[in-house]
Enzyme design. Sequence first.
Site, short mmCIF file in Angstrom:
data_model
loop_
_atom_site.label_atom_id
_atom_site.label_comp_id
_atom_site.label_asym_id
_atom_site.label_seq_id
_atom_site.Cartn_x
_atom_site.Cartn_y
_atom_site.Cartn_z
N SER A 1 17.81 12.00 24.55
CA SER A 1 17.96 13.44 24.69
C SER A 1 19.37 13.88 24.30
O SER A 1 19.64 15.05 24.18
CB SER A 1 17.66 13.86 26.13
OG SER A 1 18.47 13.11 27.02
N ASN B 1 18.79 3.95 24.64
CA ASN B 1 17.90 4.59 23.67
C ASN B 1 18.77 5.34 22.71
O ASN B 1 19.52 6.22 23.13
CB ASN B 1 16.97 5.61 24.34
CG ASN B 1 15.83 4.95 25.06
OD1 ASN B 1 15.44 3.84 24.73
ND2 ASN B 1 15.29 5.63 26.03
N GLN C 1 21.59 3.59 30.09
CA GLN C 1 21.14 3.81 31.46
C GLN C 1 21.05 2.46 32.15
O GLN C 1 20.84 1.42 31.52
CB GLN C 1 19.79 4.50 31.47
CG GLN C 1 19.83 5.84 30.78
CD GLN C 1 18.54 6.62 30.97
OE1 GLN C 1 18.10 6.83 32.10
NE2 GLN C 1 17.94 7.01 29.88
N HIS D 1 25.77 6.42 25.12
CA HIS D 1 25.57 6.13 26.55
C HIS D 1 24.37 5.22 26.73
O HIS D 1 23.56 5.05 25.82
CB HIS D 1 25.37 7.42 27.34
CG HIS D 1 24.02 8.08 27.12
ND1 HIS D 1 23.71 8.77 25.96
CD2 HIS D 1 22.91 8.15 27.90
CE1 HIS D 1 22.47 9.24 26.04
NE2 HIS D 1 21.96 8.87 27.21
N ASN E 1 22.09 9.20 37.97
CA ASN E 1 21.29 10.11 37.16
C ASN E 1 20.90 11.35 37.97
O ASN E 1 20.39 11.24 39.08
CB ASN E 1 20.02 9.39 36.68
CG ASN E 1 19.33 10.14 35.57
OD1 ASN E 1 19.24 11.36 35.58
ND2 ASN E 1 18.82 9.41 34.59
N ARG F 1 0.83 -1.22 0.00
CA ARG F 1 0.00 0.00 0.00
C ARG F 1 0.86 1.26 0.00
O ARG F 1 1.96 1.27 0.53
CB ARG F 1 -0.96 -0.04 1.19
CG ARG F 1 -0.40 0.49 2.48
CD ARG F 1 -1.12 -0.08 3.68
NE ARG F 1 -0.14 -0.27 4.74
CZ ARG F 1 -0.10 0.45 5.84
NH1 ARG F 1 -0.99 1.38 6.06
NH2 ARG F 1 0.83 0.25 6.74
N HIS G 1 25.43 11.57 22.52
CA HIS G 1 26.66 10.99 23.07
C HIS G 1 26.41 9.51 23.40
O HIS G 1 25.40 9.18 24.00
CB HIS G 1 27.06 11.75 24.34
CG HIS G 1 28.46 11.48 24.78
ND1 HIS G 1 29.48 12.39 24.65
CD2 HIS G 1 29.02 10.36 25.32
CE1 HIS G 1 30.60 11.86 25.11
NE2 HIS G 1 30.34 10.62 25.52
N HIS H 1 19.66 -12.78 27.37
CA HIS H 1 19.43 -12.32 26.00
C HIS H 1 19.31 -10.80 25.96
O HIS H 1 19.15 -10.15 26.98
CB HIS H 1 18.17 -12.96 25.42
CG HIS H 1 16.91 -12.62 26.17
ND1 HIS H 1 16.51 -13.30 27.29
CD2 HIS H 1 15.98 -11.66 25.97
CE1 HIS H 1 15.37 -12.80 27.75
NE2 HIS H 1 15.03 -11.79 26.97
N GLN I 1 0.89 -5.46 15.25
CA GLN I 1 0.71 -5.89 13.86
C GLN I 1 1.95 -5.50 13.08
O GLN I 1 2.59 -4.50 13.39
CB GLN I 1 -0.55 -5.20 13.30
CG GLN I 1 -0.93 -5.57 11.90
CD GLN I 1 -0.35 -4.62 10.87
OE1 GLN I 1 -0.05 -3.48 11.18
NE2 GLN I 1 -0.16 -5.12 9.66
N HIS J 1 32.34 11.82 21.56
CA HIS J 1 30.94 12.20 21.34
C HIS J 1 30.38 11.59 20.05
O HIS J 1 29.18 11.39 19.92
CB HIS J 1 30.88 13.74 21.25
CG HIS J 1 29.50 14.30 21.16
ND1 HIS J 1 28.68 14.45 22.27
CD2 HIS J 1 28.78 14.76 20.10
CE1 HIS J 1 27.53 14.98 21.88
NE2 HIS J 1 27.56 15.17 20.58
N CYS K 1 27.62 19.45 25.22
CA CYS K 1 27.10 18.13 25.61
C CYS K 1 27.35 17.88 27.09
O CYS K 1 28.49 17.98 27.55
CB CYS K 1 27.78 17.05 24.76
SG CYS K 1 27.52 15.38 25.39
N CYS L 1 29.99 14.79 27.63
CA CYS L 1 31.39 14.84 27.20
C CYS L 1 32.31 15.09 28.40
O CYS L 1 31.90 15.71 29.38
CB CYS L 1 31.59 15.94 26.15
SG CYS L 1 31.23 15.42 24.46
ZN LIG Z 1 13.56 -10.46 27.16
ZN LIG Z 2 29.23 14.33 24.23
#
Ligand SMILES: [Zn+2]
Ligand SMILES: [Zn+2]
Length: 344
Positions: free
Chosen positions: A164, A156, A171, A169, A76, A30, A167, A299, A326, A116, A51, A54
Amino acid sequence: MELIFREQSHRRLNPLTSDWVLVSPHRTQRPWQGAIEALPASERPRYDPTCYLCPRNQRAGGVRNPDYQSTFLFENDFAALKKDAPCAQLDVDGKGLLVAETEPGICRVMCFSPRHDLTLGTMSLAEIEEVVRTWTAQSRELAALPEISHVQIFENRGEMMGASNPHPHCQIWATATIPDAPRRELAGQRNYRERNRSCLLCDYVTLEENLKERLVVGNEGFVALVPFWAVWPFEIMILTRRHLGTFPELDEREIRELSAILERVVSTYDRVFEVPFPYSMGFHQTPADQNPHPEWHFHAHFYPPLLRSATVRKFMVGFEMLGTAQRDITPELAAERLRSLATQ
Ligand SMILES: [Zn+2]
Ligand SMILES: [Zn+2]
Ligand SMILES: [Zn+2]
């Protein structure tokens, strides 16, 4: 009648979570008239004076980063969890309608490198090994705390995933309870072990290695594949070949092999649409709740949102919010594409 994955709409079961995913292969034809995401800036400097990750730069809150040379860890500054949260529970009418409880925990940020501009796909293997060793030390330290039941390491990457800062990294969140995703996977692995007297993910790796169609890349210690039940278009799981549960159980060879497969997976992703591929990734280790968990198999999950190009992403909306997840492109086709790029 036989089910033809490439042609017929069907649903697939995720035995880890008991969730289903609807696969609609005919929908890839589609036309796309939805949102086009802006491309991220491609060139990044080795050092960015603005940053907050850094070396030598000041973070919000006034703390100055040391002149670190390898990995770098700190609590954090805006932690979602606090270690000394007082213990309290609430059930307003006693029937479970308005239930809440305090969740003590620890949130750390870990820079992979002082550079960086690097990523897990462009760092050297020695540098990635240092990252894996830091994950191991952190897992050991946090899992040993009596108030901690789960250690979640996650990255992330990319503005599309809400990162955000570019650099490199991750968490590390350690929580007093086992969060929803690993709690469901724990139940799935436990049920499977009780029914079959074997490990769900050991059996799964063996099966996929025989079938080969969803494999992406592998080495002696690890295999990376698009799971049969993948929800995200180019979702990948990395699994140990040996049955083990946590980072501290990896031997020296496996630390090197995990580093190598991480580099391969991330650099392969970056070749899919010729952009730094955004994703959320993380490791699922044995819960640290002091109970034995022989059913748990170490895993990692990679959940990248891109669908058709660097600018077209998948959204989890509509039927997916109200019904079930889906996908259009089949996991087998996604694996074929990734495999061809991984071996280039
Ligand atoms: Zn898992
Ligand atoms: Zn940096
Ligand atoms: Zn296993």
